[in-house]
Motif scaffolding. Structure first.
Motif, PDB file in Angstrom:
ATOM      1  N   ASP A 288       0.825  -1.210   0.000  1.00 17.82           N
ATOM      2  CA  ASP A 288       0.000   0.000   0.000  1.00 17.82           C
ATOM      3  C   ASP A 288       0.863   1.265   0.000  1.00 17.82           C
ATOM      4  O   ASP A 288       0.523   2.263  -0.640  1.00 17.82           O
ATOM      5  CB  ASP A 288      -0.921   0.020   1.220  1.00 17.82           C
ATOM      6  CG  ASP A 288      -2.091  -0.949   1.083  1.00 17.82           C
ATOM      7  OD1 ASP A 288      -2.261  -1.515  -0.006  1.00 17.82           O
ATOM      8  OD2 ASP A 288      -2.813  -1.145   2.080  1.00 17.82           O
ATOM      9  N   LEU A 289       1.973   1.228   0.726  1.00 19.10           N
ATOM     10  CA  LEU A 289       2.831   2.409   0.853  1.00 19.10           C
ATOM     11  C   LEU A 289       3.693   2.600  -0.387  1.00 19.10           C
ATOM     12  O   LEU A 289       3.994   3.739  -0.778  1.00 19.10           O
ATOM     13  CB  LEU A 289       3.709   2.289   2.100  1.00 19.10           C
ATOM     14  CG  LEU A 289       2.970   2.497   3.413  1.00 19.10           C
ATOM     15  CD1 LEU A 289       3.786   1.971   4.581  1.00 19.10           C
ATOM     16  CD2 LEU A 289       2.660   3.978   3.621  1.00 19.10           C
ATOM     17  N   GLY A 290       4.109   1.509  -1.006  1.00 17.14           N
ATOM     18  CA  GLY A 290       4.900   1.615  -2.232  1.00 17.14           C
ATOM     19  C   GLY A 290       6.147   2.451  -2.050  1.00 17.14           C
ATOM     20  O   GLY A 290       6.980   2.191  -1.175  1.00 17.14           O
ATOM     21  N   SER A 291       6.277   3.504  -2.848  1.00 15.76           N
ATOM     22  CA  SER A 291       7.455   4.376  -2.775  1.00 15.76           C
ATOM     23  C   SER A 291       7.125   5.699  -2.085  1.00 15.76           C
ATOM     24  O   SER A 291       7.707   6.736  -2.383  1.00 15.76           O
ATOM     25  CB  SER A 291       8.001   4.640  -4.178  1.00 15.76           C
ATOM     26  OG  SER A 291       6.996   5.215  -5.005  1.00 15.76           O
ATOM     27  N   ALA A 292       6.183   5.663  -1.134  1.00 17.52           N
ATOM     28  CA  ALA A 292       5.742   6.896  -0.461  1.00 17.52           C
ATOM     29  C   ALA A 292       6.786   7.436   0.508  1.00 17.52           C
ATOM     30  O   ALA A 292       6.707   8.594   0.928  1.00 17.52           O
ATOM     31  CB  ALA A 292       4.430   6.653   0.273  1.00 17.52           C
ATOM     32  N   GLY A 293       7.745   6.600   0.925  1.00 22.79           N
ATOM     33  CA  GLY A 293       8.826   7.077   1.772  1.00 22.79           C
ATOM     34  C   GLY A 293       8.592   6.899   3.261  1.00 22.79           C
ATOM     35  O   GLY A 293       7.504   6.512   3.709  1.00 22.79           O
ATOM     36  N   ALA A 294       9.643   7.201   4.022  1.00 17.75           N
ATOM     37  CA  ALA A 294       9.638   6.963   5.461  1.00 17.75           C
ATOM     38  C   ALA A 294       8.613   7.824   6.191  1.00 17.75           C
ATOM     39  O   ALA A 294       8.001   7.377   7.163  1.00 17.75           O
ATOM     40  CB  ALA A 294      11.034   7.209   6.037  1.00 17.75           C
ATOM     41  N   ALA A 295       8.418   9.066   5.740  1.00 20.34           N
ATOM     42  CA  ALA A 295       7.461   9.942   6.423  1.00 20.34           C
ATOM     43  C   ALA A 295       6.054   9.370   6.345  1.00 20.34           C
ATOM     44  O   ALA A 295       5.301   9.372   7.335  1.00 20.34           O
ATOM     45  CB  ALA A 295       7.501  11.345   5.829  1.00 20.34           C
ATOM     46  N   ALA A 296       5.681   8.868   5.178  1.00 14.55           N
ATOM     47  CA  ALA A 296       4.357   8.258   5.025  1.00 14.55           C
ATOM     48  C   ALA A 296       4.244   6.985   5.852  1.00 14.55           C
ATOM     49  O   ALA A 296       3.195   6.710   6.438  1.00 14.55           O
ATOM     50  CB  ALA A 296       4.089   7.952   3.553  1.00 14.55           C
ATOM     51  N   LEU A 297       5.331   6.216   5.892  1.00 16.21           N
ATOM     52  CA  LEU A 297       5.337   5.012   6.719  1.00 16.21           C
ATOM     53  C   LEU A 297       5.086   5.369   8.179  1.00 16.21           C
ATOM     54  O   LEU A 297       4.254   4.729   8.849  1.00 16.21           O
ATOM     55  CB  LEU A 297       6.673   4.282   6.572  1.00 16.21           C
ATOM     56  CG  LEU A 297       6.938   3.135   7.569  1.00 16.21           C
ATOM     57  CD1 LEU A 297       5.904   2.034   7.428  1.00 16.21           C
ATOM     58  CD2 LEU A 297       8.355   2.591   7.371  1.00 16.21           C
ATOM     59  N   LYS A 298       5.769   6.379   8.662  1.00 17.44           N
ATOM     60  CA  LYS A 298       5.619   6.758  10.068  1.00 17.44           C
ATOM     61  C   LYS A 298       4.216   7.280  10.360  1.00 17.44           C
ATOM     62  O   LYS A 298       3.662   7.021  11.432  1.00 17.44           O
ATOM     63  CB  LYS A 298       6.678   7.795  10.447  1.00 17.44           C
ATOM     64  CG  LYS A 298       8.093   7.221  10.479  1.00 17.44           C
ATOM     65  CD  LYS A 298       9.132   8.270  10.854  1.00 17.44           C
ATOM     66  CE  LYS A 298      10.523   7.661  10.888  1.00 17.44           C
ATOM     67  NZ  LYS A 298      11.558   8.653  11.265  1.00 17.44           N
ATOM     68  N   ARG A 299       3.614   8.014   9.406  1.00 16.37           N
ATOM     69  CA  ARG A 299       2.236   8.466   9.611  1.00 16.37           C
ATOM     70  C   ARG A 299       1.289   7.276   9.685  1.00 16.37           C
ATOM     71  O   ARG A 299       0.371   7.244  10.519  1.00 16.37           O
ATOM     72  CB  ARG A 299       1.819   9.409   8.476  1.00 16.37           C
ATOM     73  CG  ARG A 299       2.411  10.793   8.558  1.00 16.37           C
ATOM     74  CD  ARG A 299       1.691  11.760   7.629  1.00 16.37           C
ATOM     75  NE  ARG A 299       1.815  11.366   6.215  1.00 16.37           N
ATOM     76  CZ  ARG A 299       2.812  11.724   5.425  1.00 16.37           C
ATOM     77  NH1 ARG A 299       3.784  12.497   5.892  1.00 16.37           N
ATOM     78  NH2 ARG A 299       2.835  11.337   4.156  1.00 16.37           N
ATOM     79  N   THR A 300       1.510   6.284   8.812  1.00 15.96           N
ATOM     80  CA  THR A 300       0.664   5.089   8.815  1.00 15.96           C
ATOM     81  C   THR A 300       0.797   4.337  10.130  1.00 15.96           C
ATOM     82  O   THR A 300      -0.203   3.898  10.714  1.00 15.96           O
ATOM     83  CB  THR A 300       1.042   4.164   7.643  1.00 15.96           C
ATOM     84  OG1 THR A 300       0.770   4.834   6.410  1.00 15.96           O
ATOM     85  CG2 THR A 300       0.266   2.857   7.693  1.00 15.96           C
ATOM     86  N   VAL A 301       2.036   4.201  10.587  1.00 18.72           N
ATOM     87  CA  VAL A 301       2.263   3.497  11.854  1.00 18.72           C
ATOM     88  C   VAL A 301       1.615   4.250  13.005  1.00 18.72           C
ATOM     89  O   VAL A 301       0.950   3.661  13.861  1.00 18.72           O
ATOM     90  CB  VAL A 301       3.772   3.309  12.101  1.00 18.72           C
ATOM     91  CG1 VAL A 301       4.003   2.671  13.476  1.00 18.72           C
ATOM     92  CG2 VAL A 301       4.398   2.448  11.018  1.00 18.72           C
ATOM     93  N   THR A 302       1.789   5.555  13.027  1.00 15.75           N
ATOM     94  CA  THR A 302       1.214   6.373  14.109  1.00 15.75           C
ATOM     95  C   THR A 302      -0.302   6.230  14.142  1.00 15.75           C
ATOM     96  O   THR A 302      -0.899   5.996  15.209  1.00 15.75           O
ATOM     97  CB  THR A 302       1.597   7.846  13.918  1.00 15.75           C
ATOM     98  OG1 THR A 302       3.024   7.979  13.979  1.00 15.75           O
ATOM     99  CG2 THR A 302       0.968   8.714  15.002  1.00 15.75           C
TER     100      THR A 302
END
Length: 356
Positions: A288-302
């Protein structure tokens, strides 16, 4: 409870995993044959690593109808510390965490180590059944000594494995949910039970370890998640605290988000955490995250963590409003544990011909 499972011998990890699969089948068909002992040392608030590692499994086993004893091992805090600062507060915080995640004091006995004298008295005959080299070889003892912040460790540290055997055997638990690193403790408990029964007569079951497929979650700094390292998201953390910790989590320079624990452990641990909270696979989250980057990953995790913890936080806050209720739960649990421990100690005294 008199049911004793067939002995399994000294188990390596693979054998323990196979045995655990057998046990899961038995649990499904006949949960009443089991009695569980589990618990924690009150050294701080529990975190998500604890939850996904052991806590959710305890609730599952309790809900299946297995008789469950949950020990708050306050005496064992002293094994690697000069003093037990804030111990009373930590005991209450641990009780709050248990209640918030679904441990039900009507179905599980929550009690404190120090309040059950007969349990602790079992330590003396148990120590006579193990050698000093056997205690020194215990991996937990060796690891605690290496990582101790003290110039030397107390003699109590070396009693730690025998003390855990007393924790397990005082209630004749025959099933102990553990992680792989705790297998040596169950094995020394089995050894003590076997030697006691051989020397004095059949009193104790030889408990089995129940391994869960617990995922390994790294802390926000990329190392093992730990209360003492300040890298853990506690169950009591607020939404803002959680967001701050995840924003500071270690990742890597690659923009593409993948789940590859071997080569990208920090990113993969965050992906896994989001997946566990969402009830999905890590591969699905990464896709789902693909190449969205670490910032998007952290928002998803949060977002995932905060949504998952929201009902737990709400229950925790509700229980925290009545500290007297916590004390009543502990008093009732201590009373139940004392009754069981006294009966077991009476059996031990009879077997050892120490009734005077």
């Amino acid at each position: 409870m008199t049911t004793t499972l067939q002995p399994t011998g000294v188990l390596g990890t693979t054998a323990a995993q196979l045995r655990s699969a057998e046990l899961e089948e038995l649990i499904t068909t006949d949960p009443g044959r089991f009695r569980i002992l589990t618990g924690d040392r009150p050294t701080g608030q529990l975190h998500l690593g604890h939850y996904f590692g052991t806590l959710h499994n305890r609730v599952r086993l309790q809900d299946l109808g297995i008789e469950t004893y949950v020990i708050i091992a306050d005496y064992q805090v002293l094994t690697d510390r000069d003093v037990a600062d804030h111990l009373s507060d930590y005991v209450e915080e641990l009780t709050l965490d248990y209640l918030a995640i679904g441990i039900d004091p009507e179905r599980s006995t929550i009690f404190t180590h120090s309040a059950v004298p007969a349990l602790n008295q079992l330590l003396l005959p148990f120590l006579s059944l193990v050698s000093v080299p056997e205690l020194e070889r215990n991996p937990t003892v060796k690891d605690e000594i290496v990582h101790s912040r003290q110039s030397s460790v107390s003699g109590l540290m070396f009693t730690y494995p025998a003390h855990q055997a007393a924790d397990i055997l005082f209630c004749k638990a025959n099933l102990v949910p553990v992680g792989q690193d705790q297998l040596p403790h169950v094995e020394i408990t089995r050894t003590i039970a076997r030697r006691f029964n051989h020397r004095y007569g059949d009193v104790f079951p030889r408990p089995d370890a129940l391994l869960s497929e617990a995922p390994l979650l790294l802390g926000t700094d990329g190392t093992k998640m730990s209360k003492s390292r300040g890298n853990a998201i506690t169950l009591a953390a607020t939404a803002d605290e959680t967001a701050r910790l995840i924003r500071g989590a270690k990742t890597d320079a690659e923009r593409s988000i993948t789940y590859d624990p071997a080569t990208r452990p920090e990113v993969s641990s965050l992906v896994l955490l989001a997946a566990l909270c969402q009830g999905r696979t890590p591969e699905q989250v990464a896709s789902d995250l693909g190449s969205a980057g670490a910032a998007a990953l952290k928002r998803t995790v949060t977002d995932s963590v905060n949504e998952f913890l929201s009902p737990i936080r709400a229950r925790r806050a509700e229980y925290a409003r009545d500290r007297g209720h916590l004390r009543r739960i502990l008093r009732a649990g201590n009373e139940q544990a004392n009754a069981v421990a006294n009966a077991t100690l009476a059996e031990v005294r009879t077997a050892m011909k120490c009734n005077y």
